[in-house]
Design a protein around this motif. Sequence first.
Motif, PDB file in Angstrom:
ATOM      1  N   PRO A  29       3.438   0.895  -5.331  1.00 11.62           N
ATOM      2  CA  PRO A  29       2.764   2.135  -6.340  1.00 11.62           C
ATOM      3  C   PRO A  29       3.379   3.540  -5.487  1.00 11.62           C
ATOM      4  O   PRO A  29       4.148   3.631  -4.701  1.00 11.62           O
ATOM      5  CB  PRO A  29       1.349   1.864  -5.997  1.00 11.62           C
ATOM      6  CG  PRO A  29       1.333   1.629  -4.545  1.00 11.62           C
ATOM      7  CD  PRO A  29       2.326   0.840  -4.212  1.00 11.62           C
ATOM      8  N   SER A  30       3.188   4.531  -6.330  1.00 11.54           N
ATOM      9  CA  SER A  30       3.495   5.930  -6.049  1.00 11.54           C
ATOM     10  C   SER A  30       2.714   6.169  -4.600  1.00 11.54           C
ATOM     11  O   SER A  30       1.571   5.728  -4.320  1.00 11.54           O
ATOM     12  CB  SER A  30       3.139   6.882  -7.041  1.00 11.54           C
ATOM     13  OG  SER A  30       1.500   6.914  -7.340  1.00 11.54           O
ATOM     14  N   GLY A  31       3.437   6.954  -3.772  1.00  6.90           N
ATOM     15  CA  GLY A  31       3.040   6.975  -2.273  1.00  6.90           C
ATOM     16  C   GLY A  31       1.891   8.050  -2.018  1.00  6.90           C
ATOM     17  O   GLY A  31       1.978   8.499  -1.067  1.00  6.90           O
ATOM     18  N   ASN A  32       1.087   8.440  -3.234  1.00  7.75           N
ATOM     19  CA  ASN A  32       0.077   9.447  -2.817  1.00  7.75           C
ATOM     20  C   ASN A  32      -1.091   8.893  -2.727  1.00  7.75           C
ATOM     21  O   ASN A  32      -1.453   7.657  -2.863  1.00  7.75           O
ATOM     22  CB  ASN A  32      -0.031  10.295  -4.331  1.00  7.75           C
ATOM     23  CG  ASN A  32      -0.155   9.297  -5.291  1.00  7.75           C
ATOM     24  OD1 ASN A  32       0.824   8.795  -5.637  1.00  7.75           O
ATOM     25  ND2 ASN A  32      -1.197   9.165  -6.053  1.00  7.75           N
ATOM     26  N   THR A  33      -2.008   9.540  -2.142  1.00  9.36           N
ATOM     27  CA  THR A  33      -3.546   9.211  -1.885  1.00  9.36           C
ATOM     28  C   THR A  33      -3.978   9.001  -3.535  1.00  9.36           C
ATOM     29  O   THR A  33      -3.473   9.740  -4.318  1.00  9.36           O
ATOM     30  CB  THR A  33      -4.187  10.175  -1.319  1.00  9.36           C
ATOM     31  OG1 THR A  33      -3.746  10.414   0.072  1.00  9.36           O
ATOM     32  CG2 THR A  33      -5.702   9.699  -1.503  1.00  9.36           C
ATOM     33  N   ARG A  45      -8.559   9.075 -13.462  1.00  3.85           N
ATOM     34  CA  ARG A  45      -8.158  10.351 -13.332  1.00  3.85           C
ATOM     35  C   ARG A  45      -7.038  10.327 -12.455  1.00  3.85           C
ATOM     36  O   ARG A  45      -6.841   9.519 -11.355  1.00  3.85           O
ATOM     37  CB  ARG A  45      -9.098  11.263 -12.772  1.00  3.85           C
ATOM     38  CG  ARG A  45      -8.642  12.926 -12.489  1.00  3.85           C
ATOM     39  CD  ARG A  45      -9.844  13.854 -12.810  1.00  3.85           C
ATOM     40  NE  ARG A  45      -9.255  15.210 -13.033  1.00  3.85           N
ATOM     41  CZ  ARG A  45      -9.314  15.964 -11.940  1.00  3.85           C
ATOM     42  NH1 ARG A  45      -9.898  15.969 -10.769  1.00  3.85           N
ATOM     43  NH2 ARG A  45      -8.722  17.272 -12.179  1.00  3.85           N
ATOM     44  N   HIS A  46      -5.855  11.235 -12.667  1.00  2.25           N
ATOM     45  CA  HIS A  46      -4.744  11.022 -11.866  1.00  2.25           C
ATOM     46  C   HIS A  46      -3.917  12.049 -11.797  1.00  2.25           C
ATOM     47  O   HIS A  46      -4.056  12.993 -12.603  1.00  2.25           O
ATOM     48  CB  HIS A  46      -4.121  10.046 -12.825  1.00  2.25           C
ATOM     49  CG  HIS A  46      -3.271   8.824 -12.219  1.00  2.25           C
ATOM     50  ND1 HIS A  46      -3.331   7.723 -12.805  1.00  2.25           N
ATOM     51  CD2 HIS A  46      -2.714   8.848 -11.143  1.00  2.25           C
ATOM     52  CE1 HIS A  46      -2.415   6.808 -12.138  1.00  2.25           C
ATOM     53  NE2 HIS A  46      -1.887   7.501 -11.060  1.00  2.25           N
ATOM     54  N   TYR A  47      -2.961  12.171 -10.820  1.00  2.00           N
ATOM     55  CA  TYR A  47      -2.128  13.217 -10.831  1.00  2.00           C
ATOM     56  C   TYR A  47      -2.495  14.694 -10.384  1.00  2.00           C
ATOM     57  O   TYR A  47      -2.150  15.839 -10.728  1.00  2.00           O
ATOM     58  CB  TYR A  47      -1.246  13.483 -12.068  1.00  2.00           C
ATOM     59  CG  TYR A  47      -0.417  11.980 -12.624  1.00  2.00           C
ATOM     60  CD1 TYR A  47       0.270  11.101 -11.651  1.00  2.00           C
ATOM     61  CD2 TYR A  47      -0.959  11.630 -13.984  1.00  2.00           C
ATOM     62  CE1 TYR A  47       0.570   9.917 -12.081  1.00  2.00           C
ATOM     63  CE2 TYR A  47      -0.437  10.163 -14.074  1.00  2.00           C
ATOM     64  CZ  TYR A  47       0.370   9.538 -13.294  1.00  2.00           C
ATOM     65  OH  TYR A  47       0.653   8.416 -13.788  1.00  2.00           O
ATOM     66  N   ALA A  80      -4.585   1.902   2.078  1.00  2.00           N
ATOM     67  CA  ALA A  80      -3.885   3.193   2.565  1.00  2.00           C
ATOM     68  C   ALA A  80      -4.143   4.291   1.361  1.00  2.00           C
ATOM     69  O   ALA A  80      -4.181   5.413   1.952  1.00  2.00           O
ATOM     70  CB  ALA A  80      -2.638   2.994   2.979  1.00  2.00           C
ATOM     71  N   LYS A  81      -3.877   4.011   0.377  1.00  2.00           N
ATOM     72  CA  LYS A  81      -4.163   4.993  -1.055  1.00  2.00           C
ATOM     73  C   LYS A  81      -5.530   5.117  -1.201  1.00  2.00           C
ATOM     74  O   LYS A  81      -5.919   6.269  -2.033  1.00  2.00           O
ATOM     75  CB  LYS A  81      -3.244   4.444  -2.209  1.00  2.00           C
ATOM     76  CG  LYS A  81      -1.898   4.375  -2.115  1.00  2.00           C
ATOM     77  CD  LYS A  81      -1.276   3.759  -3.270  1.00  2.00           C
ATOM     78  CE  LYS A  81      -1.527   4.483  -4.434  1.00  2.00           C
ATOM     79  NZ  LYS A  81      -0.700   5.752  -5.220  1.00  2.00           N
ATOM     80  N   GLY A  82      -6.469   4.230  -1.016  1.00  2.00           N
ATOM     81  CA  GLY A  82      -7.971   4.256  -1.587  1.00  2.00           C
ATOM     82  C   GLY A  82      -7.558   3.959  -3.225  1.00  2.00           C
ATOM     83  O   GLY A  82      -8.295   4.491  -3.931  1.00  2.00           O
ATOM     84  N   ARG A  83      -6.800   2.883  -3.415  1.00  2.00           N
ATOM     85  CA  ARG A  83      -6.436   2.693  -4.823  1.00  2.00           C
ATOM     86  C   ARG A  83      -7.531   1.463  -5.156  1.00  2.00           C
ATOM     87  O   ARG A  83      -7.724   0.560  -4.634  1.00  2.00           O
ATOM     88  CB  ARG A  83      -5.213   2.065  -4.862  1.00  2.00           C
ATOM     89  CG  ARG A  83      -4.546   1.718  -6.376  1.00  2.00           C
ATOM     90  CD  ARG A  83      -3.094   1.415  -6.101  1.00  2.00           C
ATOM     91  NE  ARG A  83      -2.521   0.824  -7.496  1.00  2.00           N
ATOM     92  CZ  ARG A  83      -1.694   1.557  -8.281  1.00  2.00           C
ATOM     93  NH1 ARG A  83      -1.382   2.740  -7.896  1.00  2.00           N
ATOM     94  NH2 ARG A  83      -1.242   1.167  -9.292  1.00  2.00           N
ATOM     95  N   PRO A  84      -7.987   1.777  -6.566  1.00  2.00           N
ATOM     96  CA  PRO A  84      -8.947   0.696  -7.347  1.00  2.00           C
ATOM     97  C   PRO A  84      -8.441  -0.678  -7.212  1.00  2.00           C
ATOM     98  O   PRO A  84      -6.994  -0.576  -7.480  1.00  2.00           O
ATOM     99  CB  PRO A  84      -9.301   1.196  -8.597  1.00  2.00           C
ATOM    100  CG  PRO A  84      -8.974   2.815  -8.521  1.00  2.00           C
ATOM    101  CD  PRO A  84      -7.818   2.762  -7.438  1.00  2.00           C
TER     102      PRO A  84
HETATM  103 MG    MG Z   1       0.563   6.439  -9.067  1.00  2.00          MG
END
Ligand code: MG
Length: 339
Positions: A137-141, A230-232, A50-54
């Motif tokens: 984790p945090s709820g952002n993409t 890269r973040h935020y 859902a997040k596209g998280r590594p």
């Molecule tokens: Mg996060």
Amino acid sequence: MNTQMLNPNEIQKAAEIIKNGGLVGIPTETVYGLGADGLNPGAVSHIFLAKGRPQDNPLILHISEASWLGQYCQDIPEVAWQLAKRFWPGPLTMILRRKPIVPDVVTAGLETVGMRCPAHSMCRAIIEAAEVPIAAPSGNTSGRPSPTTARHMLDDMEGKIDAILDGGSCQVGVESTILDLTCDPPRLLRPGGVPLEELRDVLGDVALDPAITRQMEAGEKPRAPGMKYRHYAPKAPVTVVKGMPVRSAEYILEHLTDSGWEGVICFNEFAHWYSGYLVERLGGVVDTWEQARRLFRALRAMDEAGVKHIWAQCPDESGMGLAVVNRLSKAAGFHIVEV
Ligand code: MG
Ligand code: AMP
């Protein structure tokens, strides 16, 4: 999938979705989290999708009481209990040795696990009703600013998750402080809602991971895998201007172009300097708590307005300032001007 917006009296419903292997946006005092049953590997793997998280970026397990720690962690040092007593429920994540019951997908294969007991009462009520630790984790993409309201989370996750419980705006506004207790001295991996000075009050010596203050080089491995990404980041490039507040405000004024497509994130005292530009107030110069609370909202507002370049003033690194500087620096890809 239709993402339902739940209200605060639908805690039971949120917990049922989690128990059944679904994904729920959960309010916490730091930022909104994307929660799943932390003992269900299938459910946890959907968080990454859902997040596209590594896949190599581990998740934090959220528990409703410190007494749950022993179920998921081993070799817990005495100091962990002292920290829990002082800072839990609250925005402190402790890295501890995991027990085998914690699925690999949660820890990205590490032998340690991040544990936190959040202060938000609705968040704890959901954990209690679900009767499992919630991986979140945090709820952002992945890569975007973290959500500090339910609407911000919906903007990123609509159609991708089952529900979001709307618990209002987050009180802290940046993520938890992450402290590694598997090394000596304990090491700060990410500054956050508990200031470093307060940890030093309890622990004396605390080491600082280099990933907090500078970009990792190719091949370098920070102890918190998430710190290498890269973040935020909003869509527009960010330039952070560090220095005495009046000097940084002047520098930004001197470098703004006439195009009007630029945005300024500044301390309240200087907001009236930039008429004609999109201005987001970060908070008063010395109020780093307010700055933390408003930072991600300000970055998202810049995206919504579609500015092409963002200038940001930056506090010094004391108290909550360390977390604000870290998030701003990462949003800027460490593009920082010292004046
Ligand atoms: Mg996060
Ligand atoms: P988020 O919840 O989105 O703030 O992401 C969780 C952060 O915690 C990421 O930066 C992870 O790299 C970090 N983290 C989670 N578990 C561990 C662990 N076992 N060791 C080190 N860092 C961790």
